[in-house]
Design a protein around this motif. Structure first.
Motif, mmCIF file in Angstrom:
data_model
loop_
_atom_site.group_PDB
_atom_site.id
_atom_site.type_symbol
_atom_site.label_atom_id
_atom_site.label_comp_id
_atom_site.label_asym_id
_atom_site.label_seq_id
_atom_site.Cartn_x
_atom_site.Cartn_y
_atom_site.Cartn_z
ATOM 1 N N VAL A 1 -5.517 -12.191 -27.081
ATOM 2 C CA VAL A 1 -5.005 -12.057 -25.718
ATOM 3 C C VAL A 1 -5.214 -13.397 -25.019
ATOM 4 N N GLU A 2 -4.115 -13.978 -24.523
ATOM 5 C CA GLU A 2 -4.168 -15.260 -23.808
ATOM 6 C C GLU A 2 -4.947 -16.321 -24.582
ATOM 7 N N GLY A 3 -4.694 -16.389 -25.889
ATOM 8 C CA GLY A 3 -5.294 -17.437 -26.700
ATOM 9 C C GLY A 3 -6.714 -17.184 -27.147
ATOM 10 N N ARG A 4 -7.275 -16.032 -26.791
ATOM 11 C CA ARG A 4 -8.644 -15.700 -27.191
ATOM 12 C C ARG A 4 -8.637 -14.472 -28.089
ATOM 13 N N ALA B 1 -7.581 -3.892 -31.356
ATOM 14 C CA ALA B 1 -7.032 -3.141 -32.491
ATOM 15 C C ALA B 1 -7.452 -1.679 -32.437
ATOM 16 N N ARG B 2 -8.721 -1.431 -32.144
ATOM 17 C CA ARG B 2 -9.188 -0.043 -32.063
ATOM 18 C C ARG B 2 -8.439 0.713 -30.974
ATOM 19 N N ARG B 3 -8.324 0.124 -29.795
ATOM 20 C CA ARG B 3 -7.632 0.793 -28.688
ATOM 21 C C ARG B 3 -6.162 1.021 -29.024
ATOM 22 N N PHE B 4 -5.553 0.043 -29.657
ATOM 23 C CA PHE B 4 -4.144 0.168 -30.022
ATOM 24 C C PHE B 4 -3.935 1.334 -30.984
ATOM 25 N N LEU B 5 -4.745 1.403 -32.035
ATOM 26 C CA LEU B 5 -4.579 2.463 -33.032
ATOM 27 C C LEU B 5 -4.853 3.841 -32.441
ATOM 28 N N LEU C 1 2.639 5.656 -32.698
ATOM 29 C CA LEU C 1 2.944 4.858 -33.884
ATOM 30 C C LEU C 1 3.993 5.516 -34.773
ATOM 31 N N SER C 2 4.684 6.513 -34.260
ATOM 32 C CA SER C 2 5.695 7.201 -35.057
ATOM 33 C C SER C 2 6.850 6.256 -35.364
ATOM 34 N N ALA C 3 7.520 6.502 -36.486
ATOM 35 C CA ALA C 3 8.618 5.631 -36.905
ATOM 36 C C ALA C 3 9.732 5.586 -35.869
ATOM 37 N N SER C 4 9.958 6.703 -35.180
ATOM 38 C CA SER C 4 11.055 6.757 -34.208
ATOM 39 C C SER C 4 10.741 5.994 -32.926
ATOM 40 N N HIS C 5 9.459 5.704 -32.673
ATOM 41 C CA HIS C 5 9.083 5.051 -31.423
ATOM 42 C C HIS C 5 8.385 3.707 -31.618
ATOM 43 N N ILE C 6 8.160 3.288 -32.858
ATOM 44 C CA ILE C 6 7.311 2.116 -33.083
ATOM 45 C C ILE C 6 7.885 0.851 -32.451
ATOM 46 N N GLU C 7 9.193 0.645 -32.506
ATOM 47 C CA GLU C 7 9.758 -0.570 -31.914
ATOM 48 C C GLU C 7 9.527 -0.601 -30.409
ATOM 49 N N ALA C 8 9.768 0.537 -29.746
ATOM 50 C CA ALA C 8 9.542 0.605 -28.298
ATOM 51 C C ALA C 8 8.067 0.437 -27.972
ATOM 52 N N THR C 9 7.202 1.004 -28.801
ATOM 53 C CA THR C 9 5.760 0.868 -28.584
ATOM 54 C C THR C 9 5.335 -0.594 -28.621
ATOM 55 N N LEU C 10 5.804 -1.328 -29.617
ATOM 56 C CA LEU C 10 5.404 -2.726 -29.758
ATOM 57 C C LEU C 10 5.958 -3.578 -28.622
ATOM 58 N N LEU C 11 7.192 -3.311 -28.213
ATOM 59 C CA LEU C 11 7.782 -4.060 -27.101
ATOM 60 C C LEU C 11 7.000 -3.839 -25.809
ATOM 61 N N ARG C 12 6.652 -2.594 -25.549
ATOM 62 C CA ARG C 12 5.931 -2.285 -24.312
ATOM 63 C C ARG C 12 4.494 -2.803 -24.363
ATOM 64 N N PRO D 1 4.952 -10.059 -23.003
ATOM 65 C CA PRO D 1 4.122 -11.232 -22.684
ATOM 66 C C PRO D 1 3.596 -11.267 -21.254
ATOM 67 N N GLU D 2 4.271 -10.593 -20.320
ATOM 68 C CA GLU D 2 3.831 -10.608 -18.923
ATOM 69 C C GLU D 2 3.216 -9.290 -18.477
ATOM 70 N N ARG D 3 3.767 -8.176 -18.960
ATOM 71 C CA ARG D 3 3.343 -6.864 -18.454
ATOM 72 C C ARG D 3 2.729 -5.984 -19.537
ATOM 73 N N GLY D 4 2.355 -6.553 -20.637
ATOM 74 C CA GLY D 4 1.806 -5.769 -21.737
ATOM 75 C C GLY D 4 0.515 -5.057 -21.363
ATOM 76 N N HIS D 5 0.296 -3.919 -21.996
ATOM 77 C CA HIS D 5 -0.852 -3.064 -21.675
ATOM 78 C C HIS D 5 -2.183 -3.763 -21.943
ATOM 79 N N TYR D 6 -2.198 -4.725 -22.865
ATOM 80 C CA TYR D 6 -3.465 -5.326 -23.285
ATOM 81 C C TYR D 6 -3.701 -6.703 -22.667
ATOM 82 N N GLY D 7 -2.823 -7.122 -21.775
ATOM 83 C CA GLY D 7 -2.948 -8.425 -21.146
ATOM 84 C C GLY D 7 -1.790 -9.325 -21.530
#
Length: 380
Positions: free
Chosen positions: A54-57, A63-67, A72-83, A87-93
């Motif tokens: 996150v921000e170079g660190r 990873a734990r929080r993400f999993l 992570l379903s196949a039908s939603h994985i692309e949307a999950t990764l985009l959201r 780079p500006e509004r991502g859930h993890y920074g």
């Protein structure tokens, strides 16, 4: 295709940007399978295969929080990764991302997908190889260790699944070492005097990375890359891996003898047998839950011919390899050899021969359970 690419790129050494004539060996469906498998795998050591930024660190908890929290379903994985990695509004920074190593160990589906590619590469590449998949996900910019070289035994092919552009800068190793000496990475690339070669990898394109030249990759927008890592494995590494996997069990079964009397060449050969049983894929697939109580005497056990079951004698013991895993028995049973030779046998016939050959019923059942759980055989 792999034979042509191997020839065009000096043995997959690159650099070579191309639009593949086949789809990536791993697409978003397989990525969902890898991430779901990692999520469901027991224990926390799996997180050692993840690196998050996150921000170079480096972020040791992302990873734990993400999993644990993402769809992570196949039908939603692309949307999950985009959201998640916007780079500006991502859930993890801002500028967050994940690198996932050893993806094969969590997905049987990816094993199935890679099997024909691995077979084509085995027919093309000389020496002993293993094949694995690494995922690069997100908009993390570049990893904090800067321009670097990889292990010289690796050959790396990057498939950019998108949607963002992936950029790469590559510097001559000779030029870097002339300035800095024999280093493996340069954190501040602005200090490098020579100019890099620049490559842009659009979605749907692939790149053969020169692993032993200095390089850095940039993900400024959200992109997902499935990276095919082929490793030329030395005799010493094969022997070391096999010793690690076998030593405790063989020492307990035959203390002071078999494992400690083996030469490096012998251990390396056993490592090759293990790898061959798994189609030269680096990691065994996740084991399959087996309901032994549902087996009937007339149930047919059939070897999956794409994945050979191999038996090797070690002193008075027998090591049975299936899908990169092993089972140790007191002897090479005619039941096991017959199953391998014929490709199929009923549960009743297998156990009758196993017991008649001096084995006990419990060990015979354990042998069946091993073959089924390791995915080296199926029940019909």
């Amino acid at each position: 295709m792999w034979a042509d690419l191997y020839e065009q790129t000096n043995g997959l050494r690159g650099p070579h940007l191309f639009s593949p004539t086949f789809s990536s060996p791993v697409n978003f469906t397989e990525i969902a399978s890898i991430l779901q498998g990692a999520r469901d795998a027991p224990g926390s050591t799996k997180l050692n295969f993840f690196r998050a930024y996150v921000e170079g660190r480096e972020d040791y908890d992302l990873a734990r929080r993400f999993l644990e929290t993402e769809d992570l379903s196949a039908s939603h994985i692309e949307a999950t990764l985009l959201r998640a990695f916007d780079p500006e509004r991502g859930h993890y920074g801002k500028n967050a991302g994940l690198i996932v190593n050893g993806g094969l160990q969590w997905s049987h589906e990816v094993h199935e997908r890679l099997a024909p590619h691995a077979e084509a590469l085995r027919a093309t590449v000389s020496g002993t190889i293993t094949i694995d998949v690494t995922l690069f996900i997100g908009s993390y910019g570049a990893t904090p260790f800067g321009a670097h070289i990889d292990d010289s035994t690796h050959r790396t092919i990057i498939f950019n699944l998108g949607p963002g552009l992936k950029k790469l800068n590559i510097w001559s190793r000779e030029g870097i070492e002339a300035q800095f000496g024999p280093v493996r990475n340069i954190i501040d690339t602005a200090k490098i005097h020579i100019a890099p070669d620049n490559y842009s990898l659009p979605p749907g394109h692939a790149f053969v990375l020169p692993s032993d030249e200095f390089h850095i990759a940039y993900n400024n927008d959200v992109s997902t890359a499935a990276t095919f890592v082929l490793e030329h494995v030395s005799e010493l590494h094969l022997a070391e891996r096999e010793l690690t996997l076998l030593r405790r069990e063989l020492h307990e079964r035959a203390p002071g003898s078999a494992i400690w009397q083996m030469t490096i060449a012998r251990l390396a050969e056993m490592g090759r047998l293990r790898s061959s049983s798994n189609g030269n894929l680096r990691y065994a697939p996740p084991t399959k839950s087996v309901g032994m109580q549902s087996l009937q005497p007339q149930s047919v056990i059939r070897i999956d011919q794409r994945w050979p079951v191999i038996v090797e004698q070690v002193g008075s013991l027998a090591v049975v390899y299936a899908r990169g895993r092993h089972f140790i028995a007191d002897r090479i049973s005619r039941a096991v050899l017959g199953l391998i030779d014929d490709g199929h046998v009923t549960v009743r016939d297998f156990l009758e021969v196993y017991v008649a050959d001096g084995g006990d019923l419990t060990t015979g059942l354990r042998a069946i359970e091993f073959l089924l759980s390791a995915r080296g055989a199926v029940v019909e």
